[in-house]
Scaffold this motif. Sequence first.
Motif, PDB file in Angstrom:
ATOM      1  N   ILE A  25     -12.328  -6.277   6.536  1.00  0.00           N
ATOM      2  CA  ILE A  25     -11.928  -5.788   7.859  1.00  0.00           C
ATOM      3  C   ILE A  25     -11.365  -6.879   8.822  1.00  0.00           C
ATOM      4  O   ILE A  25     -10.381  -6.740   9.350  1.00  0.00           O
ATOM      5  CB  ILE A  25     -13.339  -5.206   8.707  1.00  0.00           C
ATOM      6  CG1 ILE A  25     -13.907  -4.158   7.861  1.00  0.00           C
ATOM      7  CG2 ILE A  25     -13.027  -4.904  10.216  1.00  0.00           C
ATOM      8  CD1 ILE A  25     -15.127  -3.694   8.283  1.00  0.00           C
ATOM      9  N   ALA A  26     -11.929  -8.077   8.640  1.00  0.00           N
ATOM     10  CA  ALA A  26     -11.315  -9.098   9.204  1.00  0.00           C
ATOM     11  C   ALA A  26      -9.875  -9.453   8.963  1.00  0.00           C
ATOM     12  O   ALA A  26      -9.117  -9.775   9.810  1.00  0.00           O
ATOM     13  CB  ALA A  26     -12.055 -10.560   9.155  1.00  0.00           C
ATOM     14  N   PHE A  27      -9.700  -9.507   7.541  1.00  0.00           N
ATOM     15  CA  PHE A  27      -8.406  -9.613   6.723  1.00  0.00           C
ATOM     16  C   PHE A  27      -7.343  -8.700   7.410  1.00  0.00           C
ATOM     17  O   PHE A  27      -6.273  -8.988   7.904  1.00  0.00           O
ATOM     18  CB  PHE A  27      -8.508  -9.541   5.476  1.00  0.00           C
ATOM     19  CG  PHE A  27      -7.179  -9.616   4.802  1.00  0.00           C
ATOM     20  CD1 PHE A  27      -6.264 -10.660   4.685  1.00  0.00           C
ATOM     21  CD2 PHE A  27      -6.787  -8.460   4.169  1.00  0.00           C
ATOM     22  CE1 PHE A  27      -5.146 -10.605   4.138  1.00  0.00           C
ATOM     23  CE2 PHE A  27      -5.485  -8.192   3.643  1.00  0.00           C
ATOM     24  CZ  PHE A  27      -4.662  -9.549   3.506  1.00  0.00           C
ATOM     25  N   TRP A  28      -7.860  -7.426   7.518  1.00  0.00           N
ATOM     26  CA  TRP A  28      -6.837  -6.263   8.149  1.00  0.00           C
ATOM     27  C   TRP A  28      -6.338  -6.843   9.570  1.00  0.00           C
ATOM     28  O   TRP A  28      -5.282  -6.503   9.945  1.00  0.00           O
ATOM     29  CB  TRP A  28      -7.529  -4.896   8.329  1.00  0.00           C
ATOM     30  CG  TRP A  28      -7.720  -4.345   6.732  1.00  0.00           C
ATOM     31  CD1 TRP A  28      -7.275  -4.723   5.720  1.00  0.00           C
ATOM     32  CD2 TRP A  28      -8.881  -3.654   6.539  1.00  0.00           C
ATOM     33  NE1 TRP A  28      -8.015  -3.956   4.661  1.00  0.00           N
ATOM     34  CE2 TRP A  28      -8.889  -3.045   5.230  1.00  0.00           C
ATOM     35  CE3 TRP A  28      -9.692  -2.713   7.233  1.00  0.00           C
ATOM     36  CZ2 TRP A  28      -9.656  -2.360   4.497  1.00  0.00           C
ATOM     37  CZ3 TRP A  28     -10.967  -1.958   6.625  1.00  0.00           C
ATOM     38  CH2 TRP A  28     -10.580  -1.751   5.438  1.00  0.00           C
ATOM     39  N   LEU A  35      -4.483   0.692  11.520  1.00  0.00           N
ATOM     40  CA  LEU A  35      -5.384   1.773  11.031  1.00  0.00           C
ATOM     41  C   LEU A  35      -4.740   2.768  10.271  1.00  0.00           C
ATOM     42  O   LEU A  35      -5.569   3.275   9.368  1.00  0.00           O
ATOM     43  CB  LEU A  35      -6.313   1.946  12.266  1.00  0.00           C
ATOM     44  CG  LEU A  35      -7.328   1.266  12.854  1.00  0.00           C
ATOM     45  CD1 LEU A  35      -8.063   1.524  14.198  1.00  0.00           C
ATOM     46  CD2 LEU A  35      -8.271   0.480  11.968  1.00  0.00           C
ATOM     47  N   TRP A  36      -3.973   3.654  10.957  1.00  0.00           N
ATOM     48  CA  TRP A  36      -3.211   4.600  10.283  1.00  0.00           C
ATOM     49  C   TRP A  36      -1.776   4.111  10.140  1.00  0.00           C
ATOM     50  O   TRP A  36      -0.995   3.925  10.882  1.00  0.00           O
ATOM     51  CB  TRP A  36      -3.336   5.980  10.890  1.00  0.00           C
ATOM     52  CG  TRP A  36      -2.798   6.749  10.393  1.00  0.00           C
ATOM     53  CD1 TRP A  36      -1.745   7.695  10.602  1.00  0.00           C
ATOM     54  CD2 TRP A  36      -3.420   8.009   9.607  1.00  0.00           C
ATOM     55  NE1 TRP A  36      -1.234   8.469   9.729  1.00  0.00           N
ATOM     56  CE2 TRP A  36      -2.705   8.828   8.975  1.00  0.00           C
ATOM     57  CE3 TRP A  36      -4.778   7.788   8.921  1.00  0.00           C
ATOM     58  CZ2 TRP A  36      -2.928   9.723   8.115  1.00  0.00           C
ATOM     59  CZ3 TRP A  36      -5.049   8.547   7.798  1.00  0.00           C
ATOM     60  CH2 TRP A  36      -4.240   9.799   7.621  1.00  0.00           C
ATOM     61  N   ILE A  43      -8.619   2.289   2.131  1.00  0.00           N
ATOM     62  CA  ILE A  43      -9.974   2.837   2.135  1.00  0.00           C
ATOM     63  C   ILE A  43      -9.908   3.776   1.081  1.00  0.00           C
ATOM     64  O   ILE A  43     -10.912   4.011   0.347  1.00  0.00           O
ATOM     65  CB  ILE A  43     -10.603   3.116   3.525  1.00  0.00           C
ATOM     66  CG1 ILE A  43     -10.810   1.965   4.275  1.00  0.00           C
ATOM     67  CG2 ILE A  43     -11.929   4.022   3.575  1.00  0.00           C
ATOM     68  CD1 ILE A  43     -11.032   2.388   5.828  1.00  0.00           C
ATOM     69  N   GLY A  44      -9.210   4.931   1.175  1.00  0.00           N
ATOM     70  CA  GLY A  44      -8.668   5.915   0.163  1.00  0.00           C
ATOM     71  C   GLY A  44      -8.797   5.472  -1.055  1.00  0.00           C
ATOM     72  O   GLY A  44      -9.290   5.869  -2.023  1.00  0.00           O
ATOM     73  N   VAL A  45      -7.766   4.486  -1.238  1.00  0.00           N
ATOM     74  CA  VAL A  45      -7.750   4.162  -2.741  1.00  0.00           C
ATOM     75  C   VAL A  45      -9.062   3.265  -3.363  1.00  0.00           C
ATOM     76  O   VAL A  45      -9.441   3.414  -4.636  1.00  0.00           O
ATOM     77  CB  VAL A  45      -6.453   2.744  -2.739  1.00  0.00           C
ATOM     78  CG1 VAL A  45      -6.245   2.402  -4.100  1.00  0.00           C
ATOM     79  CG2 VAL A  45      -5.318   3.655  -2.526  1.00  0.00           C
TER      80      VAL A  45
END
Length: 139
Positions: A25-28, A35-36, A43-45
């Motif tokens: 999350i911190a990396f993102w 987010l989209w 997250i889906g993968v």
Amino acid sequence: MAAWTDLKTRTISNELNLAIALLAIAFWWAAGEALWPDVAIRIGVSFGIFVLFAALFVLKMMGGGDVKMIAALALWLPFKALLVMLTVMALAGGGITLFILISQRWRPNADRPEVPYGVAIAIGGLWVIANGLLTTSAA
């Protein structure tokens, strides 16, 4: 750390896997991931990877910590890098398994061998990280 604990105890702790997942999350955020659809796709993968490898866990082909670690690492990697990691992981895991099976040949009364697949997962992850660092130009 995962490779070391898997070698010593044949386990990868839930705390370590949780830390890997939460640090994504911190990396993102630091990488400016949207987010989209970017984060949603990761997250889906990751969920798909978890389901796939959970099936191997049910078949007793992989440990639960291994499954969680692969899914946690999938949160960090773009799809192409994830495929490279999985390929290197599979090759390393095959090599480790072959080594263990050959060494078991000289111990006929030994129990069924357990493969420390955390080592192979770590090799795959480090391969992707090292490859990204070494092939990224500073231009």
